[in-house]
Design a protein around this motif. Structure first.
Motif, PDB file in Angstrom:
ATOM      1  N   GLU A 166     -11.522  -5.277  12.061  1.00  0.00           N
ATOM      2  CA  GLU A 166     -11.907  -4.147  12.915  1.00  0.00           C
ATOM      3  C   GLU A 166     -12.118  -4.626  14.349  1.00  0.00           C
ATOM      4  O   GLU A 166     -12.911  -5.538  14.588  1.00  0.00           O
ATOM      5  N   MET A 186      -6.209   2.603  -0.987  1.00  0.00           N
ATOM      6  CA  MET A 186      -7.256   2.444  -1.998  1.00  0.00           C
ATOM      7  C   MET A 186      -7.610   3.786  -2.632  1.00  0.00           C
ATOM      8  O   MET A 186      -7.885   3.872  -3.839  1.00  0.00           O
ATOM      9  N   ASP A 187      -7.581   4.853  -1.827  1.00  0.00           N
ATOM     10  CA  ASP A 187      -7.920   6.179  -2.350  1.00  0.00           C
ATOM     11  C   ASP A 187      -6.858   6.705  -3.307  1.00  0.00           C
ATOM     12  O   ASP A 187      -7.151   7.564  -4.142  1.00  0.00           O
ATOM     13  N   ARG A 197      -5.339   4.996   3.730  1.00  0.00           N
ATOM     14  CA  ARG A 197      -6.191   4.259   2.795  1.00  0.00           C
ATOM     15  C   ARG A 197      -5.560   4.295   1.395  1.00  0.00           C
ATOM     16  O   ARG A 197      -5.929   5.143   0.565  1.00  0.00           O
ATOM     17  N   ASP A 209      -6.435   4.384  10.656  1.00  0.00           N
ATOM     18  CA  ASP A 209      -7.607   4.398   9.777  1.00  0.00           C
ATOM     19  C   ASP A 209      -7.526   5.481   8.704  1.00  0.00           C
ATOM     20  O   ASP A 209      -8.252   5.426   7.708  1.00  0.00           O
ATOM     21  N   GLY A 235       0.817  -1.208   0.000  1.00  0.00           N
ATOM     22  CA  GLY A 235       0.000   0.000   0.000  1.00  0.00           C
ATOM     23  C   GLY A 235       0.846   1.251   0.000  1.00  0.00           C
ATOM     24  O   GLY A 235       0.535   2.230  -0.698  1.00  0.00           O
ATOM     25  N   GLU A 291      -7.158  -1.001   2.666  1.00  0.00           N
ATOM     26  CA  GLU A 291      -8.005  -0.442   3.705  1.00  0.00           C
ATOM     27  C   GLU A 291      -8.320  -1.571   4.677  1.00  0.00           C
ATOM     28  O   GLU A 291      -8.136  -2.737   4.349  1.00  0.00           O
ATOM     29  N   THR A 292      -8.787  -1.216   5.861  1.00  0.00           N
ATOM     30  CA  THR A 292      -9.011  -2.232   6.880  1.00  0.00           C
ATOM     31  C   THR A 292     -10.210  -3.097   6.531  1.00  0.00           C
ATOM     32  O   THR A 292     -11.324  -2.578   6.384  1.00  0.00           O
TER      33      THR A 292
END
Length: 352
Positions: free
Chosen positions: A190, A277-278, A275, A272, A161, A184-185
């Motif tokens: 979680e 992914m973003d 990310r 958190d 990542g 991402e988580t």
């Protein structure tokens, strides 16, 4: 009299809590002797050092093929990992295809300096990738060992990542390989209930800096209190768990730098916000994503979604029928590493 008794109980509890935290904070950094230069038929490997953004000494291993001005692959370990943990076979596979490799430890890990130990932090890890790139484009390129115009990033799990985020910020990166990258988580990771309260307490105490560094366990089995639980992990207190996958049972012993299965709790305060992914849509260079179909740490569906989000003109997704840690060792390693070497050699214009 009742108030006096209550006060004694509270004081005793405070002392016991303090002793527990101090005991947990003990983290002996084992000496990490400098690796001597080694010659192999396909090339050489030697220890190099370069500064992080704050001046901390970072240690890397530089693998060089026989040809000068080779394209370079910059590699970093996954979450709390060190460069001696099953990454060297990937590096030699790339060297055999005519590519140089800079494999380094993050600050506070392995052979690199930095205190307190095992301070995992996404922003610091990205900065260390960028420090490695400055070193490659400066000293390594100036003496002709590598070609500063042909650099790729390689990351696995958490560093996968980070490699994507770094590439999204650096237009000079020619290619990225992200192996089972954290994006991402996943919902299954979680924390909730008492585990969440315990994490919140430990994180708050660690951030206060009023106590010794406070650590939380990293890897564990489902049902154990650990940051990343997986059916592929060993029991929390036994990294050499005989029931654990081959990856864990074949890690170098003793681990370089005194590795332990824990990390600073303060990392959880900002985790958190990380990310990758973003950032996937911002990556423009060619990308190879590798997913493991039986991965319960980085679900393959997340990697497939990132593949769809990437806008690069050339992107590829390899899904192997294995688990997260099977990608590093055993029968899936040769297939995985060979595919990665083919991709990188083509994108970087490496020799045979």
């Amino acid at each position: 009299m009742i108030w006096l008794f209550a006060g004694l109980v509270a004081a005793t509890a405070l002392v016991l809590c303090w002793r527990s935290l101090v005991r947990r904070s003990r983290f002996a950094r084992a000496p990490a002797p400098r690796r001597e230069r080694e010659e192999r038929e396909e090339g050489t490997v030697e220890t190099v050092e370069f500064p992080a953004t704050d001046g901390t000494r970072l240690e890397g291993w530089l693998f060089l093929p026989r040809a000068p001005r080779a394209p370079l692959v910059v590699m970093a370990p996954g979450l709390t990992g060190t460069k001696d943990g099953h990454l060297e076979p990937f590096a030699w596979r790339f060297v055999r295809r005519g590519m140089a490799v800079l494999l380094f430890d993050y600050r506070c890990f392995g052979g690199s300096d930095g205190e307190p130990r095992h301070w995992a932090d996404p922003a610091r890890h990205r900065e260390d990738y960028e420090s490695a790139l400055r070193f490659a484009r400066g000293p390594l390129a100036s003496d002709g060992r590598v070609d500063a115009g042909r650099i790729a990033l390689w990351g696995s799990s958490f560093s996968g990542g980070t490699a994507l985020v770094t590439a999204a910020r650096d237009a000079g990166i020619r290619a990225v390989v992200a192996q089972a990258p954290f994006l991402e988580t996943p919902p299954g990771q979680e924390p909730s209930g008492l585990s969440l309260l315990r994490y919140m307490l430990w994180t708050t105490l660690d951030l206060s800096r009023l106590l010794p560094p406070i650590y939380v366990p990293v890897f564990g089995r489902p049902g154990e209190w650990a940051f990343a639980t997986s059916v592929e992990s060993p029991r929390r207190g036994d990294p050499q768990d005989p029931a654990a996958p081959l990856f864990w049972r074949t890690l170098p012993q003793p681990p370089r730098g005194g590795w332990e299965n824990k990390m600073l709790a303060r990392m959880l305060a900002t985790f958190d916000a990380f990310r990758p992914m973003d950032a996937a849509a911002e990556v423009r260079c060619p990308v190879l994503l590798v997913a493991a179909a039986r991965d319960d740490l980085v679900p393959s569906a997340f990697v497939e979604r990132a593949h769809r989000a990437i806008r690069s003109a050339e992107k590829r997704l390899d899904v192997l029928p294995c688990g997260h840690f099977d990608l590093y060792v055993g029968p899936f390693f040769a297939r995985n590493a060979g595919s990665q070497a083919d991709f990188l050699a083509r994108q970087l214009g490496a020799g045979p």
